[in-house]
Each structure stands twice: as C-alpha cells, then as structure tokens.
Enzyme design. Structure first.
Site, short mmCIF file in Angstrom:
data_model
loop_
_atom_site.label_atom_id
_atom_site.label_comp_id
_atom_site.label_asym_id
_atom_site.label_seq_id
_atom_site.Cartn_x
_atom_site.Cartn_y
_atom_site.Cartn_z
N LYS A 182 1.04 -1.03 -0.14
CA LYS A 182 0.10 0.01 0.19
C LYS A 182 0.76 1.28 0.02
CE LYS A 182 -4.30 -1.99 1.82
NZ LYS A 182 -5.47 -2.02 2.84
N ARG A 208 -3.24 -10.44 4.64
CA ARG A 208 -3.69 -10.22 3.26
C ARG A 208 -2.50 -9.64 2.73
NH1 ARG A 208 -6.00 -6.51 -0.18
NH2 ARG A 208 -7.28 -7.63 -1.79
#
Length: 257
Positions: free
Chosen positions: A214, A240
């Site tokens: 991210k 994840r």
C-alpha cells in the site's frame, strides 16, 4: 513467539484491469489459474479474489461487471483445486451470493457492512465475514481522515457492526475484523494503527491485516514484509498479502525466535 499462533496467509488475486499493484496481470483464465497455483504452492492458506479496485479514488464497478470478472475465476480454481479456501473481496450482495454458490467460504467486505444483506448471506452459508473499518467509499474515503480518537472510533465502529452481524445470524466464530489500513487514514494514522494492532485484540475477534504494497509502505516489498512481521508479533490472525513466498519466509524469522 512460540505462544502466538502463526497467522494465516491470504494471497491476493485481483482479476481487475486497474488494481493499484497488479491490475491487468490476470485478465484471462489461464493467467488466473497459473497465479492461483503459484499462490497456493508458495504457502497461502486462502485465495482472496477481487473484481473491483479499491485503491484511493478508484471508480466504482457495478455488481454485474464484478461478478462477470470473479465468477469464472472462482469456478476455474475450484475445478482444479477443490480444497482451496476462497475469499471473495466484494461489498456487492449479488457478487457475494454468486461466489458463495460457487464454493467461496469467506466474504471480505471492505465497506464495513454498508449492505446488511452480506451478513444474511454469511449466516445462510455459514461463511466467514470480514468486517473492515472505512469511512466513505474508495472514491471518497480520503476526504474522511479526521478522528478525535482513532482507536476509540474504530473500536466503536466494530462494536456496532459486530452487533449488527450477530443480529443477522452470523456466528461469533465467523466474524473477522480488519482495521482498514489505507482506507480513510493518513500515512501517519496507518503507521500508528499498525504499531498498535494489539489494542484491538480486546474486542475478542481475529484480526486481518492488509498492509501489503500500500501507499504508506511506498509499495515496497521490504517495508510490506516488516509490516507483516509487526502484525504477526501483535497477534494478527490473518495477513492479506501480494508476496506470499516472501511473507512466509519473513514469518519464519519471527517464529524462529
């Protein structure tokens, strides 16, 4: 670390043209199946299949288009790997229903139960339900990063959503919480939350952490792996990730100590 249970790895498989990290890579079924096989062989416990990009500012995708993307992927994977645990990354009722009918076992809802029918589906199918914290939606969420007390507000959000999910018949053991790193949070807030994941353990539910690649990690593999290690040390139950093999290796370092 021997007293802490090692988190399960949720490998990301985006069948979208515009996801922030791997958009367009897996646009046809042979590529999807090859990637699914790779993710499983590298040690993933779960395949998380998504048909809509949820990066900041991403355009919304209608459920019919999303279903058209994810359903053939789930069907093909289940045909070749019937024991694979599949999560569908969606906030659309129609997509979730179609995925569950094809054998998905987890609804990964980034909207935080904006549509309570997802809770009904989880209850009906005995599926696990991931409830993620978010304010707004991906196309607007970065306009909602103001918090008086971010820990208190996220905990209160979870308490409300947990109660709603259980009212709709979802068993407690099937509820998973995701603090929503990158969703309606600034870079500084993401790091603050990541460093204090353990504060949410008091809610009594397993935590899913999605920091992989991210923006606040600069989309860096090295930083993403450090985030995975931080989450594991604080008792996260699920990670994840995009880079399964590397994450598995990074966790071995944590649990060898």
């Amino acid at each position: 670390m021997s007293e802490t249970k090692k988190p399960l790895i949720m490998g990301i498989l985006n069948v979208t043209p515009d996801s922030f990290f791997d958009g367009g890579r897996y646009a046809d079924l042979p590529a999807v199946l090859a990637r699914a096989e790779q993710i499983l062989q590298e040690g993933a416990d779960i395949l998380d299949i998504g048909g809509e990009s949820t990066r900041p500012g991403a355009a919304k995708v209608q459920s019919a288009e999303e279903t058209k993307r994810v359903l053939p992927a789930i069907r093909e994977i289940k045909k070749h790997y019937p024991n694979a645990v599949i999560s569908v990354d969606t906030y659309h009722y129609e997509t979730a229903l179609a995925a569950l009918r094809e054998g998905a076992q987890i609804i990964n809802d980034i909207s935080g139960l904006k549509d309570l029918r997802l809770a009904d589906l989880a209850a009906q199918y005995g599926a696990k339900l991931v409830i993620m914290h978010i304010k707004g939606m991906p196309d607007t969420m970065q306009n909602f990063c103001d918090y008086k007390d971010i820990f208190k507000e996220i905990s209160s959000f979870f308490e409300q959503k947990i109660a709603l999910a259980q009212e709709h018949g979802v068993n407690k053991e099937n509820i998973i919480l995701d603090i929503g790193l990158g969703f309606a949070k600034t870079r500084e807030q993401n790091w603050l939350l990541l460093e204090n994941i353990s504060r949410f353990k008091d809610l009594g539910f397993p935590l899913l952490i999605g920091a992989s690649r991210k923006s606040f990690t600069d989309k860096s593999l090295e930083i993403s792996l450090k985030c995975a290690q931080m989450a594991a040390r604080q008792g996260a139950s699920y990670l994840r990730v995009h880079d399964v093999k590397e994450t598995v290796s990074a966790l071995e370092e944590v649990y060898a100590k």
